[in-house]
Motif scaffolding. Structure first.
Motif, PDB file in Angstrom:
ATOM      1  N   GLY A 745       0.813  -1.212   0.000  1.00  0.00           N
ATOM      2  CA  GLY A 745       0.000   0.000   0.000  1.00  0.00           C
ATOM      3  C   GLY A 745       0.843   1.257   0.000  1.00  0.00           C
ATOM      4  O   GLY A 745       0.548   2.220  -0.707  1.00  0.00           O
ATOM      5  N   ALA A 746       1.936   1.260   0.785  1.00  0.00           N
ATOM      6  CA  ALA A 746       2.806   2.429   0.840  1.00  0.00           C
ATOM      7  C   ALA A 746       3.490   2.661  -0.507  1.00  0.00           C
ATOM      8  O   ALA A 746       3.633   3.803  -0.958  1.00  0.00           O
ATOM      9  N   ARG A 747       3.915   1.574  -1.160  1.00  0.00           N
ATOM     10  CA  ARG A 747       4.584   1.725  -2.461  1.00  0.00           C
ATOM     11  C   ARG A 747       3.605   2.269  -3.509  1.00  0.00           C
ATOM     12  O   ARG A 747       3.937   3.152  -4.297  1.00  0.00           O
ATOM     13  N   ARG A 748       2.379   1.738  -3.486  1.00  0.00           N
ATOM     14  CA  ARG A 748       1.381   2.223  -4.442  1.00  0.00           C
ATOM     15  C   ARG A 748       1.061   3.690  -4.169  1.00  0.00           C
ATOM     16  O   ARG A 748       0.962   4.501  -5.101  1.00  0.00           O
ATOM     17  N   SER A 749       0.897   4.045  -2.895  1.00  0.00           N
ATOM     18  CA  SER A 749       0.560   5.431  -2.549  1.00  0.00           C
ATOM     19  C   SER A 749       1.649   6.387  -3.011  1.00  0.00           C
ATOM     20  O   SER A 749       1.356   7.478  -3.513  1.00  0.00           O
ATOM     21  N   ARG A 750       2.916   5.987  -2.844  1.00  0.00           N
ATOM     22  CA  ARG A 750       4.002   6.875  -3.241  1.00  0.00           C
ATOM     23  C   ARG A 750       3.966   7.144  -4.741  1.00  0.00           C
ATOM     24  O   ARG A 750       4.104   8.286  -5.185  1.00  0.00           O
ATOM     25  N   VAL A 751       3.785   6.083  -5.532  1.00  0.00           N
ATOM     26  CA  VAL A 751       3.761   6.246  -6.990  1.00  0.00           C
ATOM     27  C   VAL A 751       2.547   7.062  -7.412  1.00  0.00           C
ATOM     28  O   VAL A 751       2.652   7.992  -8.220  1.00  0.00           O
ATOM     29  N   HIS A 752       1.385   6.734  -6.855  1.00  0.00           N
ATOM     30  CA  HIS A 752       0.171   7.457  -7.241  1.00  0.00           C
ATOM     31  C   HIS A 752       0.248   8.921  -6.821  1.00  0.00           C
ATOM     32  O   HIS A 752      -0.165   9.814  -7.571  1.00  0.00           O
ATOM     33  N   ASP A 753       0.761   9.200  -5.618  1.00  0.00           N
ATOM     34  CA  ASP A 753       0.884  10.593  -5.164  1.00  0.00           C
ATOM     35  C   ASP A 753       1.817  11.388  -6.069  1.00  0.00           C
ATOM     36  O   ASP A 753       1.608  12.582  -6.300  1.00  0.00           O
ATOM     37  N   ALA A 754       2.875  10.731  -6.582  1.00  0.00           N
ATOM     38  CA  ALA A 754       3.855  11.435  -7.399  1.00  0.00           C
ATOM     39  C   ALA A 754       3.368  11.666  -8.821  1.00  0.00           C
ATOM     40  O   ALA A 754       3.743  12.664  -9.458  1.00  0.00           O
ATOM     41  N   LEU A 755       2.521  10.760  -9.360  1.00  0.00           N
ATOM     42  CA  LEU A 755       2.180  10.811 -10.780  1.00  0.00           C
ATOM     43  C   LEU A 755       0.768  11.289 -11.063  1.00  0.00           C
ATOM     44  O   LEU A 755       0.512  11.822 -12.150  1.00  0.00           O
ATOM     45  N   ARG A 756      -0.153  11.108 -10.127  1.00  0.00           N
ATOM     46  CA  ARG A 756      -1.525  11.536 -10.396  1.00  0.00           C
ATOM     47  C   ARG A 756      -1.584  13.050 -10.525  1.00  0.00           C
ATOM     48  O   ARG A 756      -1.037  13.778  -9.713  1.00  0.00           O
TER      49      ARG A 756
END
Length: 772
Positions: A745-756
């Motif tokens: 979840g943390a890895r997904r959140s980091r990528v989504h926060d950076a790219l969305r």
């Protein structure tokens, strides 16, 4: 000629691919507006704002009373769009448009929010406001002295500044400034601010005062006047915002401040300290006292974490709701009118807009994204031989599956397993309840002292009758195998409104749609509710034994997690040692740049120098760096290949081969690399824009075009295609499925926060940048 060159060019798409409200610099671009339709929430919010703006002054010369309005809604419901619209409306009404401001609380602290608030007000804006108080005092002095009325008229119309009047008439400046200081101390109810703001009127003090107002350490000239404390705490920042509400809202003036995304400060995961909450309550009181209007926007969570005493200070709440079918049709027509000059529904129809609205469940952002995708699909179809320019329901379904692809089935399966394990629940995975194939349930959950159980069924998006039919067959098979079973239908995707209605009766509730932010709490509550509805076991000893077994499983799960966490920390420590060695090697290479042959030995360093010359302003650079780093950390291709060629042992070579033999990994990694290149190309284009923009009057439009190009590219690179990478353990960490799942979840959140929504965030950062 024949072939693709004979085809007409693609139509301009009137719908935004990212569907994010455009936040512009209001002063630089006063006419920039998004397509706006008036919903019930919009009418309600505008009514509250209009009532405040039209309210007559209070009797006895006192300031009019202020107000606070909360705008609550989930992601994509249009909160930011409404906040911007309210600020624009206030600016059209107010005599001084600088008295209406928009702020977004992206900094996650009131300290940064206050600093950005001050930057929005600007040094000259604050000084001009203080000068208004000075003008009043000078005017009072002139009236009492019986001097010419012409001077009073010029002063009132600001044809002359109060400093000029004082100089021309030889008035006693020091005495007048003391009156200003006394007035400001009374208005702001703060001795330090009364002193500091008065100093803005005296040449040579502006820099010291402004530095302190932005949170800096008080200069010597301020310390000598008793100002010794910097504005560097949450409480001090909130107090300072209240001071400026009093300053700008006084003198029978009106002041509107909209603060967006407050849920980033107020949330269940990060509740502010009691002193900060008390200061926030005081801020609401001060805004009301100052005759100012404060608009607070955020997720519903933001208001729920406020204590009752604070909630009572928010008299009005506007809740954002989904768009209706008529509102979706109105939006489609207005968007096309803005681009094509004529209001039209085509290529959409009444039926397709209704179906599109149902699938998006009225969520404004999802509606716009679907409109963008199906418009392009219809345009592509029209350019084929015999093709028509019309949107069909099949297109809407395909667009929904492409855009709203959530986690993979295995990912959702893993999420549910972890939740059941964490709560010590007894379950069977992939359990066949009866003889029919459709009676296979993803999870069969049983409870202490309860007969029967809860069947958890996982399914993809439910968009049409075929989807409903497949789910209904599974529900019927479960009922036939165990008539008393409770059923939880978990949807990994989206559910059309019509489908949800059909499933309410056989399920007894609506399906549970997977939403990462709320799923854990929703699932736990739903499974707990099903337990309460199951029949009880008559034997109390059996119930006690089952409860003890549940507690034992919970304890075992906790111990297992602790062991895996310790193992993961060992892996992180080893990874840090390797990374430190790599950094030392890089520094050694950089140190060689000063030698004559450094360019031949370190070609990368030369590239780094060029990149340094193109360095963007801090916040803009950070956005690009975060996006590139998040993708690199996700794939770790550079680290993996570097380790493979660094005399790696056989085990490492085999680990590399295993990853490369996995199609899901290679496909997702290729997607990540393409995304990374798109971000880097976007960064290079923005850097070139900075070099060439200068005083070009079309610079803002050119930046908008660059952001649109990037949005058009990433539309074909949906983030859910990266899902296989989230389940992998970090390359440098030890293998361990549980560690990977814990960190997923943390890895997904980091990528989504950076790219969305990268392009609107970049554009916003560029607008705020002092270099733009």
């Amino acid at each position: 000629m024949s072939g693709s060159s004979d085809l007409p060019p693609p139509r301009k798409n009137p719908f935004s691919p990212m569907a994010v409200a455009r936040i512009t610099d209001f002063d630089a671009d006063p006419d920039a507006v998004d397509v706006a339709i008036t919903t019930d929430a919009t009418r309600q919010a505008l009514a509250h704002l209009t009532a405040y703006l039209d309210a007559p002054p209070a009797r006895g010369g006192r300031d009019r009373s202020g107000t606070v309005v909360a705008v609550l809604g989930d992601y994509g419901t249009g909160k930011t769009h409404l906040a911007v619209r309210l600020v624009r409306h206030a600016r059209q009404v107010l005599a001084d448009p600088t008295h209406a401001l928009y702020l977004d609380a992206t900094a996650e602290s009131f300290i940064e929010l206050y600093r950005r608030f001050m930057q929005k007000l600007g040094r000259e804006g604050v000084r001009a406001q203080v000068s208004e108080y000075y003008a009043d005092i000078v005017a009072d002095s002139l009236q009492s002295s019986g001097l010419t009325s012409d001077m009073l008229e010029w002063l009132g119309s600001r044809q002359l500044e109060p400093q000029e009047v004082v100089e021309r008439l030889g008035l006693m400046e020091s005495a007048l400034l003391r009156k200003v200081q006394d007035t400001l101390r009374e208005v702001t109810n703060n001795k330090d601010f009364g002193t500091a703001l008065t100093l803005l009127l005296r040449p040579g003090f502006e820099h010291s005062v402004w530095s302190w107002l932005l949170g800096g350490t008080p200069d010597v000239v301020l310390v000598e006047r008793g100002i010794t404390t910097p504005i560097d705490t949450e409480v001090a920042a909130l107090e300072a915002m209240g001071v400026f509400a009093l300053l700008f809202g006084g003198r029978q003036r009106r002041f509107v401040l909209a603060v967006d995304e407050l849920d980033k400060i107020f949330s269940a995961d990060s509740r502010p300290q009691a002193r900060t909450m008390a200061a926030f309550q005081t801020l609401l009181q001060v805004f009301a006292k100052a005759g100012a209007c404060l608009v607070l926007c955020g997720l519903p969570d933001f208001k729920s974490v406020l204590p009752p005493a604070v909630r009572q200070r928010i008299p009005y709440t506007v809740v954002m709701s989904g768009l209706s079918q008529g509102e979706v049709r109105e939006f489609v027509a207005l968007a096309q009118e803005q681009v094509f000059g004529t209001r039209q529904l085509a290529p959409f129809t009444v039926n397709t807009t209704r179906y599109l609205r149902d699938i998006a469940r009225g969520n404004a952002r999802n509606v716009i994204r679907l409109c963008h995708r199906v418009f392009r699909m219809a345009d592509d179809r029209s350019r084929e031989p015999g093709g028509e320019f019309v949107v069909t329901e099949d297109m809407v379904r395909q667009a929904a599956r492409d855009l709203f692809g959530s986690l993979s089935s295995d990912d959702v399966d893993g999420v549910v397993r972890r939740l059941l394990d964490a709560n010590g629940l007894d379950y069977l995975h992939r359990h066949l309840l009866g003889v029919a194939e459709e009676s296979l349930v993803d999870f069969w959950v049983t409870f202490p002292d309860r007969t029967g159980g809860c069947a958890v069924l996982l399914t993809r998006s439910l968009l049409d009758n075929a989807d409903v039919g497949a789910v209904m067959r599974r529900i019927s098979a479960v009922r036939e195998a165990d008539p008393d079973a409770e059923i939880v239908l978990l949807v990994n995707g989206v559910v059309a409104d019509g489908v949800a209605i059909q499933l309410r009766e056989p399920l007894g509730r609506e399906p549970l749609v997977y939403v990462e932010r709320t799923f854990a709490d929703d699932f736990k509550a739903l499974v707990g509710a099903t337990s309460a509805r199951l029949g009880g076991d008559g034997d109390p000893l059996t119930g006690l034994r089952l409860r003890m077994d549940q507690l034992a499983r919970q304890q075992s799960s906790i111990y297992g997690f602790i062991e895996q966490l310790a193992e993961h920390m060992d892996g992180v420590r080893a990874s840090s040692d390797r990374q430190l060695g790599a950094i030392q090697r890089q520094l050694g290479l950089l140190a060689g740049d000063a030698r004559p042959d450094a360019g031949r030995r370190t070609g990368g360093a030369a590239a780094g120098g060029a990149a340094e010359q193109d360095r963007l302003p801090g916040e803009v650079e950070r956005l690009f760096r975060d996006a590139v780093d998040a993708l690199e950390d996700l794939t770790q291709l550079d680290a993996m290949f570097a380790e493979a060629f660094d005399h790696a042992p056989t085990a490492t070579q085999e680990a590399v081969h295993r990853r490369l033999r996995t199609p899901e990994f290679t496909q997702a990694a290729a997607q990540a690399v393409v995304m990374q290149k798109a971000v880097r190309a976007f960064r290079a284009a923005v850097a070139e824009w900075y070099r060439s923009a200068g005083d070009d009057p079309d610079a803002e439009e050119q930046l908008e075009e660059l952001c649109g190009i990037y949005d058009g590219i990433v539309e074909f690179l949906p983030l859910f295609l990266l899902d296989p990478l989230f389940t992998l353990a970090p390359w440098s960490g030890r293998a361990g499925g549980l560690v990977a799942e814990v960190n997923q979840g943390a890895r997904r959140s980091r990528v989504h926060d950076a790219l969305r929504n990268l392009s609107p965030r970049v554009r916003r950062a560029v607008v705020r940048s002092p270099h733009s």
